[in-house]
Design an enzyme around this catalytic site. Structure first.
Site, PDB file in Angstrom:
ATOM      1  N   LYS A 136     -12.055  16.549  30.407  1.00  0.00           N
ATOM      2  CA  LYS A 136     -11.261  16.701  31.945  1.00  0.00           C
ATOM      3  C   LYS A 136     -12.347  17.140  32.870  1.00  0.00           C
ATOM      4  O   LYS A 136     -12.294  16.538  34.064  1.00  0.00           O
ATOM      5  CB  LYS A 136     -10.584  17.875  31.858  1.00  0.00           C
ATOM      6  CG  LYS A 136      -9.182  17.624  31.099  1.00  0.00           C
ATOM      7  CD  LYS A 136      -7.964  18.037  31.458  1.00  0.00           C
ATOM      8  CE  LYS A 136      -6.405  17.911  30.713  1.00  0.00           C
ATOM      9  NZ  LYS A 136      -6.210  18.475  29.540  1.00  0.00           N
ATOM     10  N   LYS A 215      -4.238   4.211  24.347  1.00  0.00           N
ATOM     11  CA  LYS A 215      -3.407   5.340  24.081  1.00  0.00           C
ATOM     12  C   LYS A 215      -2.116   5.419  24.966  1.00  0.00           C
ATOM     13  O   LYS A 215      -2.762   5.606  26.324  1.00  0.00           O
ATOM     14  CB  LYS A 215      -4.160   6.674  23.912  1.00  0.00           C
ATOM     15  CG  LYS A 215      -3.131   7.899  23.440  1.00  0.00           C
ATOM     16  CD  LYS A 215      -4.201   9.130  23.650  1.00  0.00           C
ATOM     17  CE  LYS A 215      -3.196  10.390  23.190  1.00  0.00           C
ATOM     18  NZ  LYS A 215      -2.335  11.119  24.156  1.00  0.00           N
ATOM     19  N   LYS A 218       0.909  10.125  29.539  1.00  0.00           N
ATOM     20  CA  LYS A 218       1.527  10.162  30.731  1.00  0.00           C
ATOM     21  C   LYS A 218       0.452  10.136  31.879  1.00  0.00           C
ATOM     22  O   LYS A 218       0.716   9.786  32.782  1.00  0.00           O
ATOM     23  CB  LYS A 218       2.326  11.527  30.885  1.00  0.00           C
ATOM     24  CG  LYS A 218       1.903  12.686  30.542  1.00  0.00           C
ATOM     25  CD  LYS A 218       2.720  13.890  30.528  1.00  0.00           C
ATOM     26  CE  LYS A 218       2.121  15.313  30.051  1.00  0.00           C
ATOM     27  NZ  LYS A 218       2.368  15.415  28.906  1.00  0.00           N
TER      28      LYS A 218
HETATM   29  P1  ADP Z   1       0.110  12.992  26.849  1.00  0.00           P
HETATM   30  O1  ADP Z   1      -1.065  12.296  26.452  1.00  0.00           O
HETATM   31  O2  ADP Z   1       1.157  11.980  27.523  1.00  0.00           O
HETATM   32  O3  ADP Z   1      -0.130  13.891  27.909  1.00  0.00           O
HETATM   33  P2  ADP Z   1       0.674  15.259  25.514  1.00  0.00           P
HETATM   34  O4  ADP Z   1      -0.592  15.636  25.509  1.00  0.00           O
HETATM   35  O5  ADP Z   1       1.471  16.293  26.259  1.00  0.00           O
HETATM   36  O6  ADP Z   1       0.843  13.839  25.905  1.00  0.00           O
HETATM   37  O7  ADP Z   1       1.253  15.236  23.878  1.00  0.00           O
HETATM   38  C1  ADP Z   1       2.370  15.978  23.418  1.00  0.00           C
HETATM   39  C2  ADP Z   1       2.497  15.570  22.029  1.00  0.00           C
HETATM   40  O8  ADP Z   1       2.710  14.288  21.695  1.00  0.00           O
HETATM   41  C3  ADP Z   1       1.096  16.042  21.463  1.00  0.00           C
HETATM   42  O9  ADP Z   1       1.501  16.342  19.762  1.00  0.00           O
HETATM   43  C4  ADP Z   1       0.331  14.692  21.097  1.00  0.00           C
HETATM   44  O10 ADP Z   1      -0.615  14.669  20.273  1.00  0.00           O
HETATM   45  C5  ADP Z   1       1.543  13.569  20.885  1.00  0.00           C
HETATM   46  N1  ADP Z   1       1.172  12.601  21.661  1.00  0.00           N
HETATM   47  C6  ADP Z   1       0.985  12.084  22.708  1.00  0.00           C
HETATM   48  N2  ADP Z   1       0.672  10.900  23.134  1.00  0.00           N
HETATM   49  C7  ADP Z   1       0.668  10.227  21.683  1.00  0.00           C
HETATM   50  C8  ADP Z   1       0.357   8.711  21.484  1.00  0.00           C
HETATM   51  N3  ADP Z   1       0.052   8.040  22.282  1.00  0.00           N
HETATM   52  N4  ADP Z   1       0.290   8.659  20.123  1.00  0.00           N
HETATM   53  C9  ADP Z   1       0.605   9.738  19.160  1.00  0.00           C
HETATM   54  N5  ADP Z   1       0.815  10.824  19.635  1.00  0.00           N
HETATM   55  C10 ADP Z   1       0.969  11.199  20.944  1.00  0.00           C
END
Ligand code: ADP
Ligand code: TRP
Length: 348
Positions: A136, A215, A218
């Site tokens: 970040k 990946k 959001k």
């Molecule tokens: P983002 O990357 O969209 O901000 P978060 O960090 O809020 O998502 O992730 C919430 C949960 O979903 C976590 O356990 C994260 O590891 C899982 N997750 C998010 N994106 C993925 C992805 N592309 N593939 C697998 N798991 C994911």
């Protein structure tokens, strides 16, 4: 629950070669940051694992990490919407509040107290090495103190419930390791108090690709949202990046994002059928996207309808939160009382 997840779950269980012999205590949470809307990566990487565990009869503690969200969201109405969307998503996708302790982090005041205590045994260096924080900062975000100490709060969320396993996506692995390090430091200072939880990351869904092949996240604007409108969903799926091979030519399923996403949702027979059609040139990318869209609707339409109902009745979610918090507190109060004695805040 009308969601048709049974074949996904049975595949998941087979692939993971689960040989459950004991019932486990499981804890996990999702941060209601960003738009709050959950995407396919969240489902496959996180929620699907929670549901598989619930089906197995494990003891689940699943929460909405709203204190963590404050490190990223400074807009009160937005945060409120996000909190309810994550809770509604959990329930709509199959978490059953009667079986799973479902709560909002900020209802458990024991967590920040434990977090403070952990801050006094965690080293600065441990947090300075955290990838999520470093990434970040590298992206130009001026870090708040809260962003820096995020892993300590997370260690408190986890350790206060004494879970055996913390199912998370790959990106959260280091945070679980930090929680283990903090538990080790605390135990070394005050005597054996916390068990070291294991993380659990399903290898086959380690990273779900987004519509651009990166990946799905959001933060990258490349998601396929579970609960968007039909039109938004169609737009996201039709927007998946493909090469310019014309219809009628053979396609390679292994390098195609549309196929990879389909493979996460389809049965083995369905996957094989589509892979054969790709190799024979019997489908073009447009056809494949329509097949993926139909599959998505088949799997998630029940959950999508339930989500819409829940979001329209936030009072139902409040009732679930308050029952879940009361249940969670029976565990967190006991652990915190023990910690307070160990560190000398209260008499032994
Ligand atoms: P983002 O990357 O969209 O901000 P978060 O960090 O809020 O998502 O992730 C919430 C949960 O979903 C976590 O356990 C994260 O590891 C899982 N997750 C998010 N994106 C993925 C992805 N592309 N593939 C697998 N798991 C994911
Ligand atoms: N940091 C996690 C995420 O962004 C959410 C989270 C907070 C969490 N506390 C947790 C996950 C404890 C597992 C256990 O996805």
């Amino acid at each position: 629950m009308c969601l048709n997840v049974s074949h996904i779950l049975s595949e998941f269980t087979k692939k993971r070669k689960y040989r459950y012999t004991l019932f486990m205590r499981i804890l996990s949470g999702i941060t209601p940051s960003g738009s709050g809307r959950l995407h396919l990566g969240n489902y496959l990487g996180a929620i699907q694992q929670f549901i598989a565990r619930q089906q197995h009869g494990d003891e689940l503690f699943i929460f909405v990490a709203d204190w963590h969200a404050l490190t990223a969201v400074h807009d009160a109405p937005q945060l409120q919407r996000n909190i309810y969307e994550v809770a509604a998503a959990y329930i709509a996708l199959g978490l059953d509040p009667a079986r799973t302790t479902l709560y909002r982090q900020s209802d458990i005041a024991d967590i920040p107290e434990l977090s403070w205590i952990f801050g006094t045994v965690a080293s600065m260096g441990l947090l300075e090495r955290a990838h999520a924080y470093k990434d970040k900062v590298a992206h130009g975000i001026t870090p708040s103190v809260g962003l820096f100490t995020y892993p300590i709060l997370m260690a408190a969320d986890i350790l206060i419930v004494r879970p055996d396993i913390v199912p998370v996506g790959k990106d959260q692995k280091q945070h679980i390791e930090i929680a283990r390090d903090i538990a080790t430091s605390f135990n070394a200072t005050y005597g054996e108090t916390f068990k070291l939880p294991e993380h659990e990351i399903p290898a086959e869904v380690a990273t779900v690709p987004g519509t651009d092949g990166e990946k799905m996240s959001k933060s990258y604007g490349n998601t396929i949202d579970l609960f968007g409108t039909d039109a938004e969903l169609k737009k996201q799926i039709m927007g998946i990046k493909t090469d310019s091979t014309p219809k009628g030519s053979p396609l390679d399923p292994d390098t195609c994002i549309v196929y990879q996403l389909y493979a996460h949702l389809a049965t083995p027979e369905e996957k094989k059928t589509l892979a054969d059609q790709y190799r024979r040139g019997a489908v073009g990318y447009g056809d494949a996207k329509n097949i993926l869209l139909a599959k998505f609707h088949e799997i998630f339409d029940g959950a999508r309808a339930r989500f819409a109902e829940l979001i329209a009745h936030p009072d139902e979610i409040d009732a679930i939160f308050s029952a879940g918090a009361a249940r969670a507190r029976t565990v967190t109060h006991t652990v915190l009382a023990e910690v307070r004695k160990k560190v000398g805040l209260t008499a032994k």
